[in-house]
Design a protein around this motif. Structure first.
Motif: not given
Length: 393
Positions: A205-227
């Motif tokens: 009952g728990s959906p599970t899958a693979d995830v891919r990131f290909d040149e996925c641009r994420v704003p720096a403001s969405q960083m969680l905690g410091p780099e």
């Protein structure tokens, strides 16, 4: 020492048990629409926001109460995979945002994650980086005001239905504990794709899958905690997950124990109930013993979290005890029921759903390695007093 819940937690536990029993039964096969419907119900009940401060839509409770809620869900809901997804959402995703998020990130993400409007997934495991999280190959490269993510994740719980991903990536390859950084990434971000839903032996009952990131641009403001603080985010989420999420198996074991006692009292062989046979009664007693021992370890770990303990031994011990007890409870339930135990039903489902517990959140073998190192065993180990020998955490 007080082994009783406070009045508020006890009332919440009873309410959640009744709610789960009456409204959270799931279909045989995973259905996204039905999953969402039940998810929103849990959000309306307040169970998704247990550890989230009230100003962001949560209940503002601690680890002991959160564990009690998970235990109640595991006891009342026979769809253990669904409850597992709830726990992964709360402890691997919401808790890091509560602990490390900026005020703006908390205002943006926590209310819809608490209400059940959004589902969250934690993307960390990779084909070549499971227990060895520091060897992950997903990269995050800073380019001006954005980070560009490239790589792949596997075994990502909730990913087929997720609205938000908490992602771990390497911003400084080879940087060890200081080379990882966490990000909050919205579903639908260009470059983020989710693979096909896994068909698993348990937790279906728990959906599970693979995830891919290909040149996925994420704003720096969405960083969680410091780099560079991603490993700290990960360790915090794992401490909560290895403690509070595993409380769901306490509920499952309690339910399985009760049904095993009932079956042993009703099933007749050789003119008497099989519960009168020592081979059966001792097996049931051992089920009760393992459940109560695991329960004490888990709530001890939760008590430590509520007091700000950074000890990693108790959560690891709790994870070990609960997962091993859950698997053995499933085996015992199947054995007690004999031929019926291998047919579709609660006993075989309990066994299938328990098997992954020895693998996720760090395999049990890795937990033993970590505990041994904390106790001063192995190369480069520094002796550390066992929690039971320490003073106040």
């Amino acid at each position: 020492m007080n082994f009783e819940f406070d009045a508020q937690t006890e009332e919440m536990r009873e309410t959640i048990t009744d709610f789960a029993r009456e409204r959270l039964a799931g279909p045989e096969d995973f259905d996204p629409g039905e999953f969402r419907r039940r998810w929103r119900l849990v959000g309306e009940q307040g169970a998704l926001g247990t550890v989230v401060p009230g100003e962001y839509g949560g209940l503002g409770q601690g680890a002991v109460t959160a564990a009690a809620v998970m235990e109640a869900l595991g006891y009342g809901c026979t769809d253990t995979g669904f409850v597992f997804s709830l726990g992964a959402h709360v402890f691997a995703c919401l808790t890091p945002i509560v602990e490390f998020g900026t005020a703006e990130q908390k205002r943006q993400w926590l209310p819809p994650l608490c209400s059940g409007e959004y589902v969250a997934a934690h993307a960390i495991t990779e084909p070549e980086a499971g227990s060895d999280a520091l060897s992950m190959r997903t990269r995050a490269e800073r380019r001006g005001d954005v980070y560009v993510l490239n790589g792949g994740k596997s075994f990502t719980t909730n990913s087929p239905v997720a609205d938000v991903f908490v992602v771990q990536a390497a911003t400084r390859p080879g940087g060890g504990c200081f080379g990882l950084t966490s990000f909050v990434v919205e579903a639908g971000t260009p470059g983020l794709t989710v693979g096909r839903h896994y068909q698993k032996v348990g937790l279906r009952g728990s959906p599970t899958a693979d995830v891919r990131f290909d040149e996925c641009r994420v704003p720096a403001s969405q960083m969680l905690g410091p780099e560079g603080d991603g490993f700290g985010v990960f360790r915090t989420s794992m401490a909560w997950e290895r403690t509070c999420l595993f409380a769901l198996y306490l509920g499952v074991m309690r339910r399985v124990l009760e049904t095993s006692v009932a079956y042993a009292g009703e099933r007749q062989q050789f003119g008497s109930a099989i519960g009168g046979f020592q081979a059966v009664s001792h097996r049931v007693v051992d089920m009760a013993l393992r459940l109560e021992a695991a329960r004490l370890l888990l709530y001890r770990a939760a008590w430590g979290l509520d007091r700000g303990s950074t000890d990693e031994v108790m959560p690891a011990l709790a994870k070990l005890a609960v997962s091993e007890a859950a698997v053995q409870a499933g085996l015992d339930a199947v054995q007690i029921q004999g031929g019926l135990g291998i047919l579709h039903g609660q006993a075989e489902a309990a066994l299938r759903d328990a098997l992954p517990a020895r693998i996720f959140s760090g395999t049990n073998e890795i937990q033993k390695n970590n505990i041994a190192r904390a106790l001063g065993l192995g190369e480069k180990a520094r002796p550390q007093a066992h929690p039971s020998r320490r003073g106040k955490n």
